[in-house]
Design a protein around this motif. Sequence first.
Motif, PDB file in Angstrom:
ATOM      1  N   VAL A   1       0.840  -1.204   0.000  1.00  0.00           N
ATOM      2  CA  VAL A   1       0.000   0.000   0.000  1.00  0.00           C
ATOM      3  C   VAL A   1       0.872   1.250   0.000  1.00  0.00           C
ATOM      4  CG1 VAL A   1      -1.696   1.310   1.330  1.00  0.00           C
ATOM      5  CG2 VAL A   1      -1.954  -1.157   1.067  1.00  0.00           C
ATOM      6  N   GLN A   2       2.013   1.206   0.687  1.00  0.00           N
ATOM      7  CA  GLN A   2       2.915   2.346   0.678  1.00  0.00           C
ATOM      8  C   GLN A   2       3.468   2.595  -0.728  1.00  0.00           C
ATOM      9  OE1 GLN A   2       3.460   4.567   2.944  1.00  0.00           O
ATOM     10  NE2 GLN A   2       4.994   5.706   1.782  1.00  0.00           N
TER      11      GLN A   2
ATOM     12  N   ILE B   1      -3.235  -1.293  -9.486  1.00  0.00           N
ATOM     13  CA  ILE B   1      -4.583  -1.622  -8.992  1.00  0.00           C
ATOM     14  C   ILE B   1      -4.806  -1.000  -7.616  1.00  0.00           C
ATOM     15  CG2 ILE B   1      -6.074  -3.504  -8.226  1.00  0.00           C
ATOM     16  CD1 ILE B   1      -4.787  -5.229 -10.424  1.00  0.00           C
ATOM     17  N   PHE B   2      -3.833  -1.169  -6.711  1.00  0.00           N
ATOM     18  CA  PHE B   2      -3.979  -0.597  -5.367  1.00  0.00           C
ATOM     19  C   PHE B   2      -4.058   0.924  -5.422  1.00  0.00           C
ATOM     20  CE2 PHE B   2      -1.489  -4.547  -3.859  1.00  0.00           C
ATOM     21  CZ  PHE B   2      -2.654  -5.284  -3.773  1.00  0.00           C
TER      22      PHE B   2
ATOM     23  N   ALA C   1      -6.894 -14.618   0.460  1.00  0.00           N
ATOM     24  CA  ALA C   1      -7.961 -13.989  -0.325  1.00  0.00           C
ATOM     25  C   ALA C   1      -8.372 -12.624   0.217  1.00  0.00           C
ATOM     26  CB  ALA C   1      -9.161 -14.920  -0.414  1.00  0.00           C
ATOM     27  N   PRO C   2      -8.560 -12.441   1.531  1.00  0.00           N
ATOM     28  CA  PRO C   2      -9.024 -11.138   2.026  1.00  0.00           C
ATOM     29  C   PRO C   2      -7.881 -10.210   2.410  1.00  0.00           C
ATOM     30  CG  PRO C   2      -9.194 -12.729   3.791  1.00  0.00           C
ATOM     31  CD  PRO C   2      -8.572 -13.443   2.620  1.00  0.00           C
ATOM     32  N   THR C   3      -6.863 -10.080   1.541  1.00  0.00           N
ATOM     33  CA  THR C   3      -5.720  -9.227   1.857  1.00  0.00           C
ATOM     34  C   THR C   3      -5.347  -8.397   0.635  1.00  0.00           C
ATOM     35  OG1 THR C   3      -4.048 -10.852   1.168  1.00  0.00           O
ATOM     36  CG2 THR C   3      -4.792 -10.951   3.466  1.00  0.00           C
ATOM     37  N   ALA C   4      -4.661  -7.298   0.875  1.00  0.00           N
ATOM     38  CA  ALA C   4      -4.121  -6.477  -0.215  1.00  0.00           C
ATOM     39  C   ALA C   4      -2.729  -6.983  -0.564  1.00  0.00           C
ATOM     40  CB  ALA C   4      -4.083  -5.010   0.199  1.00  0.00           C
ATOM     41  N   ARG C   5      -2.665  -8.255  -0.940  1.00  0.00           N
ATOM     42  CA  ARG C   5      -1.424  -8.884  -1.375  1.00  0.00           C
ATOM     43  C   ARG C   5      -1.577  -9.309  -2.825  1.00  0.00           C
ATOM     44  NH1 ARG C   5      -0.063 -12.795   3.847  1.00  0.00           N
ATOM     45  NH2 ARG C   5      -0.239 -11.184   5.458  1.00  0.00           N
TER      46      ARG C   5
END
Length: 227
Positions: free
Chosen positions: A38-39, A70-71, A132-136
Motif C-alpha cells: 500500500v505504501q 490496482i492498489f 484472499a481477504p488481503t491487499a497482497r
Amino acid sequence: MTTISRRHLALLVALFFLLLGWTYGRWDLWGSDEGRYVQVARELMSRDNWLLLTVHDQPYTEKPPLPFWIFAGMLKLSGGEVNVWWLRLPSILLALAAILATYAIGQRRFSPRAGLLAALMLMTAPLFVEQAPTARLDALLTGAVTLALAIWLLRPGWDRPMEAPAMSWSRAAFFWSMVIAAFFTKGPPALLFILAAPAWEAFRLRSTRPWRSIRPLPGLAAFFGTV
C-alpha cells in the motif's frame, strides 16, 4: 446451464460471502506485505511516472507493477484514504472468480458434483482463506491464472483436441490478457503455470494442434510487446 449448476453457483457465492466477503475490511492492514504494498501504491499516486515504483522513496524492484497500479486505483476511489474495504476488494473479486472458474472446469469436464467439490476444496484451503481477504498479490495471481486455464480447458472442442478449431479471436484475446495480467502480477513463473497446459497437451498428443489453438504468434507478440 442446468438447474443443478445454477444452484451450485448460488451456493458457492453465498458460502464465499458468508466465510470471507463480509469480513475482509473489518481489520487494519497487517503484516509487512500489506503495509509495504500500500505504501508503494501511495507513493505511485504522487508522481506522473507510473513505471517507477518506490517504497519510502527508495526504488522498489521486487515485484511487477500491475498490483500497485490496482492498489493505487483503489486509493483514488477512496479519495486517497487508506480504506481496507477498497484495497482488498480486487483480491476478493479475483478469489471469487477463481472459485467459480474452478467449478466451471470441474462441472464441464467431469460432473457438477466434481466441480462443486473442487470449488469447495479451494474455498476452504487454509492458505486461500488467509490470502484472499488481503491487499497482497496471491489472490490476484490465482484469479488470473485460473481464469486463463478455464478459457483453455473449456475451449470449444476440448474433448476432441485433434479436431478442435483454434480459439476464436475474442477467446484468445481474453486468454492472453490473463497471461499478461498474471505475468505483471508475479513475474515469469505465472507464464509457465498457464502455458504448461497447452504445451503438455501438444507433447502428449505428439501434435502442435493444441498449441496452435491458442493463437500463439499474435498472443506472444502482444505479450512481448507489452513487456
